[in-house]
Design a protein around this motif. Structure first.
Motif, short mmCIF file in Angstrom:
data_model
loop_
_atom_site.label_atom_id
_atom_site.label_comp_id
_atom_site.label_asym_id
_atom_site.label_seq_id
_atom_site.Cartn_x
_atom_site.Cartn_y
_atom_site.Cartn_z
N LYS A 124 0.82 -1.22 0.00
CA LYS A 124 0.00 0.00 0.00
C LYS A 124 0.85 1.27 0.00
O LYS A 124 0.39 2.33 -0.39
CB LYS A 124 -0.94 0.01 1.21
N HIS A 125 2.10 1.13 0.45
CA HIS A 125 2.97 2.31 0.53
C HIS A 125 3.65 2.61 -0.81
O HIS A 125 4.37 3.59 -0.93
CB HIS A 125 4.04 2.10 1.60
N VAL A 126 3.44 1.74 -1.81
CA VAL A 126 4.07 1.96 -3.11
C VAL A 126 3.13 2.75 -4.01
O VAL A 126 2.03 2.31 -4.33
CB VAL A 126 4.48 0.63 -3.78
N LEU A 127 3.55 3.96 -4.38
CA LEU A 127 2.67 4.86 -5.13
C LEU A 127 2.76 4.63 -6.63
O LEU A 127 1.79 4.80 -7.35
CB LEU A 127 3.03 6.31 -4.80
N HIS B 139 17.76 -8.35 -18.18
CA HIS B 139 18.16 -7.22 -17.33
C HIS B 139 17.02 -6.21 -17.28
O HIS B 139 16.56 -5.75 -18.32
CB HIS B 139 19.40 -6.52 -17.89
N THR B 140 16.59 -5.86 -16.08
CA THR B 140 15.47 -4.92 -15.94
C THR B 140 15.83 -3.83 -14.93
O THR B 140 16.41 -4.12 -13.88
CB THR B 140 14.20 -5.67 -15.46
N THR B 141 15.48 -2.60 -15.25
CA THR B 141 15.65 -1.50 -14.29
C THR B 141 14.30 -0.82 -14.08
O THR B 141 13.62 -0.48 -15.04
CB THR B 141 16.67 -0.45 -14.81
N ARG B 142 13.92 -0.68 -12.81
CA ARG B 142 12.63 -0.03 -12.51
C ARG B 142 12.83 1.07 -11.45
O ARG B 142 13.78 1.04 -10.68
CB ARG B 142 11.64 -1.06 -11.96
N ILE B 143 11.89 2.00 -11.44
CA ILE B 143 11.88 3.04 -10.41
C ILE B 143 10.55 2.96 -9.66
O ILE B 143 9.49 2.98 -10.27
CB ILE B 143 12.05 4.45 -11.04
N HIS B 144 10.63 2.83 -8.35
CA HIS B 144 9.43 2.81 -7.52
C HIS B 144 9.36 4.10 -6.71
O HIS B 144 10.39 4.60 -6.26
CB HIS B 144 9.48 1.64 -6.53
N LEU B 145 8.16 4.58 -6.53
CA LEU B 145 7.95 5.72 -5.64
C LEU B 145 7.23 5.21 -4.40
O LEU B 145 6.14 4.65 -4.49
CB LEU B 145 7.12 6.80 -6.35
N LYS B 146 7.88 5.35 -3.26
CA LYS B 146 7.29 4.83 -2.01
C LYS B 146 6.92 5.99 -1.08
O LYS B 146 7.60 7.00 -1.03
CB LYS B 146 8.28 3.90 -1.31
N LYS B 147 5.84 5.76 -0.35
CA LYS B 147 5.31 6.79 0.52
C LYS B 147 6.26 7.16 1.64
O LYS B 147 6.41 8.31 1.99
CB LYS B 147 3.99 6.29 1.11
N SER B 148 6.90 6.17 2.21
CA SER B 148 7.79 6.44 3.34
C SER B 148 9.06 7.09 2.82
O SER B 148 9.47 6.86 1.71
CB SER B 148 8.14 5.13 4.02
#
Lengths: 236, 83
Positions: free
Chosen positions: A36-39, A56-65
């Motif tokens: 739930k904290h992952v926006l 090969h994978t690169t990702r960007i996550h935006l997290k609330k905390s």
């Protein structure tokens, strides 16, 4: 200052399912109630190495905390930006899957607040060499905490102090009072305590996704996500 | 599917994600990943990146990623003894 923490775990699911759950783990709070904290989650690169066949994978996550609350409270607002500051942080995740050799290695690191605290989590998922090869997956997680707070800011504070020396000799800055090394160590250990708690939740989340995959397969899961999205649109 | 950090990219992202997960589970995991050139999701990925690259630049995230990669090299050299 560096603090390192390593744990081992075995999932009772086959290796391919575990790697799929890894890619799906922040997909939706319906699928993973511990996300739930992952926006947001975005893929910035994805390619197969033509020589090895590795993905090969690169990702960007935006997290609330952002920083752990205990670390946040420890620091002056001049560093944290206070309560009004942006309350989320970007995480860079890189992963490599080798299906032929049966392993996946991942790395996640925070992109903001790195001067205060850098957290790098590395995981290696492997097919066990034993008889349980087709039904379990081993994972080793290493998290490295590193605070460079004083290192980075001492120079600047030092300069400020020398010009104000005669005016306010007794006052001393934040770091002068508490000691940069002590602060770094506190930040690292506070962060490490919180992360160890979260590792359990992240495993539980992975477990829930793998159970869903076992029950309804990937197409079933994708279909459920699509329906969930549509419901979301209707209520929005 | 989770959202994109840029709402304007949500639609193309979702299409790509669905394609990727299907390809990954039905082909790659079965040893039929093929090459980058014949990947069925390549066109969708391109479309998605066209949208995302702009959003990353606007938010200054492209620079953060670059810094992290540089920093990573330094850390590895320092703590793992690698070059």
């Amino acid at each position: 200052m560096v603090l390192e923490h390593t744990t081992n775990h075995a999932y009772s699911h086959p290796f391919p399912t575990v790697t799929l759950a890894y890619f799906l783990r922040y997909c939706s709070p319906q699928l993973n109630p511990f996300a739930k904290h992952v926006l947001s989650t975005d893929t910035i690169s994805s390619h197969i190495d033509p020589e090895t066949g590795r993905l090969h994978t690169t990702r960007i996550h935006l997290k609330k905390s952002r920083l752990p609350p205990a670390v946040f409270k420890l620091l002056p607002t001049s560093i944290t930006g206070g309560n009004e500051a942006n309350k989320s942080s970007y995480i860079l995740e890189t992963s490599v899957v080798d299906m032929k050799e049966g392993w996946m290695s991942t790395e996640s690191r925070n992109l903001n607040f790195v001067g205060v605290l850098s957290v790098v989590e590395k995981q290696i998922y492997t097919m066990p060499k034993s008889q349980a090869k087709d039904s379990t997956t081993d994972v080793e997680t290493t998290v490295v905490f590193r605070s460079r707070l004083g290192d980075k800011l001492r120079g600047r504070l030092g300069q400020a102090a020398s010009s104000d020396d005669e005016a306010a000799p007794a006052k001393g800055g934040f770091f002068a009072r508490l000691g940069a090394r002590g602060i770094q160590r506190s930040i690292e250990s506070l962060a490490s305590t919180k992360t160890v708690d979260q590792l359990g939740k992240s495993r539980e989340g992975m477990g829930i996704i793998m159970e869903r995959l076992r029950q309804s397969g990937v197409m079933g899961v994708l279909e459920a996500l699509r329906r969930g999205r549509e419901r979301g649109l209707e209520t929005a | 599917m989770s959202a994109s950090l840029a709402p304007e990219c949500n639609e193309v992202k979702e299409r790509y994600d669905t394609c990727f997960l299907k390809w990954y589970s039905e082909k790659y995991l079965r040893g039929q990943g093929g090459t980058n050139e014949n990947n069925e999701c390549a066109a969708m990925f391109k479309e998605y990146q066209k949208c995302l690259t702009v959003a990353l630049k606007d938010r200054g995230i492209d620079k953060l990623v670059e810094e992290a990669r540089e920093d990573n090299k330094d850390n590895d050299a320092l703590y793992l003894g690698r070059k």
